[in-house]
Write an enzyme that holds these catalytic residues in place. Structure first.
Site, mmCIF file in Angstrom:
data_model
loop_
_atom_site.group_PDB
_atom_site.id
_atom_site.type_symbol
_atom_site.label_atom_id
_atom_site.label_comp_id
_atom_site.label_asym_id
_atom_site.label_seq_id
_atom_site.Cartn_x
_atom_site.Cartn_y
_atom_site.Cartn_z
ATOM 1 N N ASP A 82 9.266 -15.058 7.843
ATOM 2 C CA ASP A 82 8.569 -16.015 8.717
ATOM 3 C C ASP A 82 8.685 -17.429 8.130
ATOM 4 O OD1 ASP A 82 5.151 -15.970 10.116
ATOM 5 O OD2 ASP A 82 6.977 -17.014 10.739
ATOM 6 N N ILE A 131 18.805 -13.950 7.358
ATOM 7 C CA ILE A 131 18.767 -14.024 8.830
ATOM 8 C C ILE A 131 18.831 -15.467 9.329
ATOM 9 C CG2 ILE A 131 16.242 -14.096 9.182
ATOM 10 C CD1 ILE A 131 16.840 -11.880 11.396
ATOM 11 N N VAL A 174 5.536 -7.714 3.213
ATOM 12 C CA VAL A 174 4.094 -7.974 2.982
ATOM 13 C C VAL A 174 3.215 -6.945 3.697
ATOM 14 C CG1 VAL A 174 2.257 -9.613 3.655
ATOM 15 C CG2 VAL A 174 4.340 -10.430 2.535
ATOM 16 N N TYR A 175 3.685 -6.472 4.861
ATOM 17 C CA TYR A 175 2.854 -5.527 5.641
ATOM 18 C C TYR A 175 2.964 -4.090 5.128
ATOM 19 C CZ TYR A 175 1.366 -9.025 9.096
ATOM 20 O OH TYR A 175 0.788 -10.101 9.717
ATOM 21 N N SER A 233 7.947 -5.483 9.091
ATOM 22 C CA SER A 233 6.763 -4.851 8.483
ATOM 23 C C SER A 233 6.990 -4.204 7.128
ATOM 24 C CB SER A 233 6.138 -3.787 9.423
ATOM 25 O OG SER A 233 5.326 -4.410 10.385
ATOM 26 N N THR A 234 8.223 -4.144 6.630
ATOM 27 C CA THR A 234 8.455 -3.421 5.357
ATOM 28 C C THR A 234 8.298 -4.334 4.145
ATOM 29 O OG1 THR A 234 10.855 -3.810 5.371
ATOM 30 C CG2 THR A 234 10.047 -1.823 6.499
HETATM 31 N N1 APR Z 1 16.468 -12.945 5.869
HETATM 32 C C1 APR Z 1 16.350 -11.610 6.148
HETATM 33 N N2 APR Z 1 15.316 -10.855 5.718
HETATM 34 C C2 APR Z 1 14.376 -11.472 4.960
HETATM 35 C C3 APR Z 1 14.416 -12.848 4.635
HETATM 36 C C4 APR Z 1 15.527 -13.592 5.129
HETATM 37 N N3 APR Z 1 15.660 -14.900 4.880
HETATM 38 N N4 APR Z 1 13.321 -13.144 3.869
HETATM 39 C C5 APR Z 1 12.637 -11.990 3.713
HETATM 40 N N5 APR Z 1 13.270 -10.988 4.361
HETATM 41 C C6 APR Z 1 12.917 -9.561 4.447
HETATM 42 C C7 APR Z 1 12.009 -9.000 3.390
HETATM 43 O O1 APR Z 1 12.730 -8.782 2.174
HETATM 44 C C8 APR Z 1 11.606 -7.702 4.071
HETATM 45 O O2 APR Z 1 12.631 -6.740 3.909
HETATM 46 O O3 APR Z 1 12.199 -9.362 5.646
HETATM 47 C C9 APR Z 1 11.549 -8.102 5.559
HETATM 48 C C10 APR Z 1 10.125 -8.274 6.121
HETATM 49 O O4 APR Z 1 9.296 -8.795 5.096
HETATM 50 P P1 APR Z 1 8.159 -9.921 5.416
HETATM 51 O O5 APR Z 1 8.814 -11.196 5.666
HETATM 52 O O6 APR Z 1 7.154 -9.829 4.315
HETATM 53 O O7 APR Z 1 7.532 -9.450 6.807
HETATM 54 P P2 APR Z 1 6.441 -8.326 7.129
HETATM 55 O O8 APR Z 1 6.409 -7.225 6.131
HETATM 56 O O9 APR Z 1 6.670 -8.001 8.566
HETATM 57 O O10 APR Z 1 5.060 -9.109 6.985
HETATM 58 C C11 APR Z 1 4.764 -10.113 7.933
HETATM 59 O O11 APR Z 1 4.295 -11.746 6.263
HETATM 60 O O12 APR Z 1 5.349 -13.742 6.052
HETATM 61 C C12 APR Z 1 4.237 -13.139 6.556
HETATM 62 O O13 APR Z 1 3.628 -14.490 8.439
HETATM 63 C C13 APR Z 1 4.160 -13.232 8.049
HETATM 64 O O14 APR Z 1 1.929 -12.426 8.102
HETATM 65 C C14 APR Z 1 3.276 -12.069 8.353
HETATM 66 C C15 APR Z 1 3.727 -11.027 7.345
#
Ligand code: APR
Length: 181
Positions: free
Chosen positions: A33, A10, A119-120, A116-117
Site C-alpha cells: 500500500d 508491483i 501485515v494481515y 493479506s499474507t
Molecule cells: N510489490 C509487490 N509486493 C509487495 C511490495 C511491492 N512493492 N511490497 C510488499 N509486497 C508484498 C509483501 O511482501 C506481502 O507478500 O505484498 C504482500 C502483502 O503484504 P502487505 O503489504 O503487508 O499487505 P497485507 O498483508 O494485505 O496487509 C494490508 O498493510 O500496508 C498496510 O495499509 C495496508 O493496512 C493494510 C495492511
C-alpha cells in the site's frame, strides 16, 4: 488467458491495472500500500479520499497517476484471526472483485500482490492456494482479461505461489474431463 507468477515489485509492472492490498480506509499504509502510494504520487491519495473507504473483500478503482499502470484497484483483504471468521471466503472475494472491476474497465492485463499474507498475517500457503484457485476459476470462462500476473516480493512468497499453481493443475488433471486453463 493465463496466470503467471513472477518475482518483482508491483509498482514497476506495466499492466493495465495493478492491485493494491489496502485497508478499509483506502488512505494508505505500509507494505505494498505504501509502495504504491509513494510511486503514484499524492494525486492517488487525493482520489482515494473521494471514495469513502472500501469494505473487506470488495474493491474500488482509481487512476494510476505516476505509475506505469493506468489503474490501481484497491482491495482490503481480511486480517487473519485464526480462520474462523470467513477469512478464506473474504480473501477469495478480494481476487474476484478485483478481476470483475478490471474487466468492467476493459483491462486486458492485471497484476496482483499477495493479498493479506503480510501485515494481515494470512497463512502464506493457504492464501496462495485461495488466490490461485480463485484466479484460475475466474479466468476459465473469460475472454476479457488476457493475462493475470502474481507479483511476489520475495522468494518465499514466489515458492508458495509456484507450488499452489502446480497443485491446482495437478488437481485439475485428476478430474475426469480435465481441460487446459
Ligand atoms: N510489490 C509487490 N509486493 C509487495 C511490495 C511491492 N512493492 N511490497 C510488499 N509486497 C508484498 C509483501 O511482501 C506481502 O507478500 O505484498 C504482500 C502483502 O503484504 P502487505 O503489504 O503487508 O499487505 P497485507 O498483508 O494485505 O496487509 C494490508 O498493510 O500496508 C498496510 O495499509 C495496508 O493496512 C493494510 C495492511
Amino acid at each position: 488467458m493465463s496466470l503467471q507468477i513472477i518475482l518483482g515489485d508491483i509498482t514497476e509492472q506495466e499492466a493495465d491495472a495493478i492491485v493494491n492490498a489496502a485497508n478499509t480506509t483506502l488512505l494508505g499504509g505500509g507494505g505494498v500500500d505504501g509502495a504504491i502510494h509513494r510511486a503514484a504520487g499524492p494525486a492517488l491519495l487525493a482520489e482515494c479520499r473521494s471514495l469513502g473507504g472500501c469494505e473487506t473483500g470488495q474493491a474500488k478503482i482509481t487512476k494510476g497517476y505516476r505509475l506505469p499502470a493506468a489503474y490501481v484497484i484497491h482491495t482490503p483483504g481480511p486480517v487473519w484471526r485464526g480462520g474462523g471468521q470467513r477469512e478464506g471466503e473474504l480473501l477469495a472475494s478480494c481476487y474476484k472483485s478485483c478481476l470483475d472491476l478490471a474487466a468492467a474497465h476493459q483491462c486486458k492485463t492485471v497484476a496482483f500482490p499477495s493479498i493479506s499474507t503480510g501485515v494481515y498475517r494470512f497463512p502464506l500457503e493457504q492464501g496462495a492456494a485461495i488466490a490461485v484457485d480463485t484466479i484460475l476459476a475466474w479466468l476459465a470462462p473469460q475472454d476479457d482479461v488476457h493475462q493475470v500476473t502474481m507479483v511476489c516480493f520475495d522468494e518465499k512468497t514466489k515458492k508458495a505461489y509456484d507450488e499452489a499453481l502446480a497443485n491446482s493443475f495437478a488437481a485439475n488433471k485428476s478430474k475426469p474431463e480435465s481441460s487446459a486453463c
